[in-house]
Design a protein around this motif. Structure first.
Motif, PDB file in Angstrom:
ATOM      1  N   CYS A  11       0.840  -1.199   0.000  1.00 60.56           N
ATOM      2  CA  CYS A  11       0.000   0.000   0.000  1.00 60.56           C
ATOM      3  C   CYS A  11       0.870   1.240   0.000  1.00 60.56           C
ATOM      4  O   CYS A  11       1.919   1.265   0.634  1.00 60.56           O
ATOM      5  CB  CYS A  11      -0.881   0.027   1.245  1.00 60.56           C
ATOM      6  N   ASN A  13       1.672   5.458  -1.898  1.00 57.38           N
ATOM      7  CA  ASN A  13       1.755   6.291  -3.082  1.00 57.38           C
ATOM      8  C   ASN A  13       3.189   6.782  -3.258  1.00 57.38           C
ATOM      9  O   ASN A  13       3.669   7.584  -2.462  1.00 57.38           O
ATOM     10  CB  ASN A  13       0.801   7.483  -2.924  1.00 57.38           C
ATOM     11  N   ASP A  19       5.967   7.068   1.554  1.00 63.23           N
ATOM     12  CA  ASP A  19       4.673   6.396   1.419  1.00 63.23           C
ATOM     13  C   ASP A  19       4.711   5.360   0.294  1.00 63.23           C
ATOM     14  O   ASP A  19       3.866   4.484   0.221  1.00 63.23           O
ATOM     15  CB  ASP A  19       3.560   7.414   1.181  1.00 63.23           C
ATOM     16  N   GLY A  20       5.718   5.437  -0.560  1.00 61.51           N
ATOM     17  CA  GLY A  20       5.869   4.461  -1.641  1.00 61.51           C
ATOM     18  C   GLY A  20       6.530   3.162  -1.206  1.00 61.51           C
ATOM     19  O   GLY A  20       6.825   2.301  -2.036  1.00 61.51           O
ATOM     20  N   ASP A  42       0.526  -4.659  -6.075  1.00 63.45           N
ATOM     21  CA  ASP A  42       0.792  -3.265  -5.738  1.00 63.45           C
ATOM     22  C   ASP A  42      -0.576  -2.617  -5.630  1.00 63.45           C
ATOM     23  O   ASP A  42      -1.211  -2.319  -6.633  1.00 63.45           O
ATOM     24  CB  ASP A  42       1.638  -2.615  -6.828  1.00 63.45           C
ATOM     25  N   GLY A  44      -1.164   0.294  -4.368  1.00 60.70           N
ATOM     26  CA  GLY A  44      -1.092   1.747  -4.481  1.00 60.70           C
ATOM     27  C   GLY A  44      -1.841   2.441  -3.367  1.00 60.70           C
ATOM     28  O   GLY A  44      -2.094   1.878  -2.302  1.00 60.70           O
ATOM     29  N   ALA A  45      -2.237   3.664  -3.615  1.00 62.75           N
ATOM     30  CA  ALA A  45      -2.965   4.448  -2.618  1.00 62.75           C
ATOM     31  C   ALA A  45      -4.431   4.019  -2.532  1.00 62.75           C
ATOM     32  O   ALA A  45      -5.113   4.326  -1.565  1.00 62.75           O
ATOM     33  CB  ALA A  45      -2.872   5.939  -2.944  1.00 62.75           C
ATOM     34  N   ASP A  67       3.032  -1.544   4.451  1.00 67.81           N
ATOM     35  CA  ASP A  67       2.729  -0.117   4.441  1.00 67.81           C
ATOM     36  C   ASP A  67       3.707   0.618   5.345  1.00 67.81           C
ATOM     37  O   ASP A  67       4.531  -0.007   6.019  1.00 67.81           O
ATOM     38  CB  ASP A  67       1.296   0.093   4.948  1.00 67.81           C
ATOM     39  N   HIS A  95      -2.114   8.459   3.630  1.00 64.57           N
ATOM     40  CA  HIS A  95      -2.297   8.366   2.189  1.00 64.57           C
ATOM     41  C   HIS A  95      -2.854   7.018   1.756  1.00 64.57           C
ATOM     42  O   HIS A  95      -3.108   6.821   0.581  1.00 64.57           O
ATOM     43  CB  HIS A  95      -0.981   8.645   1.461  1.00 64.57           C
ATOM     44  N   SER A  96      -3.024   6.081   2.670  1.00 61.66           N
ATOM     45  CA  SER A  96      -3.556   4.774   2.289  1.00 61.66           C
ATOM     46  C   SER A  96      -4.799   4.447   3.099  1.00 61.66           C
ATOM     47  O   SER A  96      -5.906   4.608   2.650  1.00 61.66           O
ATOM     48  CB  SER A  96      -2.507   3.679   2.495  1.00 61.66           C
TER      49      SER A  96
END
Length: 176
Positions: A11, A13, A19-20, A42, A44-45, A67, A95-96
């Motif tokens: 998880c 962005n 956060d990536g 993946d 993502g957000a 995460d 962000h997630s």
């Protein structure tokens, strides 16, 4: 749709620095040969909105979420939180996930684990500053997180995981 016994979801962005982490872990795990009963994604957000579409409690036995979260540790620290310890608000990544309520609802049906990494810089809800790339501390935590994940699913790649070298070897083999 085919469901897997083990689902691993990253998880986050990548546009927001550390956060990536989740997607970066998944990207490195894609270089590994994993058992057929393992699916890596993946998320993502948007993971909280669609992750549960990939789970079937009748088939899926284990879910691992990867995460970042601020758990007051040195940057790059990796922590493993078993699903049985999850409580609403146990961790929040702005962000997630807006909480872990959905994970709490499935933890009795699917063995759930959250693998977390402490970011170098706290990310606050509403942050809009684009910052590509992981901090060095979080980048260096990727092999540790993968080791924790592999141990959790019963895969042993030995004590040293050199993902970059394995990735180069696979790309070279495919090019031949």
């Amino acid at each position: 749709m085919l469901y897997s016994e083990i689902v691993i979801v990253g998880c986050g962005n990548p546009l927001f620095g550390d956060d990536g982490f989740g997607p970066a872990v998944i990207e490195e795990m894609e270089k590994l040969t994993l058992p057929d009963n393992v699916t890596i994604l993946d998320g993502g957000a948007g993971a909280p909105h669609f992750i549960f579409n990939f789970l079937d409690p009748g088939v899926t036995k284990k879910l691992i979420v990867v995460d970042i979260a601020d758990f007051n540790a040195p940057p790059g620290s990796v922590s493993k939180m078993p699903g049985k310890e999850l409580k609403p608000g146990a961790y929040i990544d702005p962000h997630s996930w807006d909480g872990v309520d959905q994970l709490c609802r499935i933890r009795d049906q699917i063995d759930t684990t959250v693998v977390l990494c402490q970011p170098a810089k706290a990310i606050k809800k509403g942050d809009a500053e684009v910052e590509m790339g992981l901090s060095d501390a979080v980048q260096n935590a990727i092999p540790k997180a993968i080791q924790v994940i592999l141990e959790s699913i019963g895969v042993d790649y030995g004590t040293t995981i050199n993902l970059q070298e394995e990735g180069r070897e696979r790309r070279a083999a495919k090019a031949r």
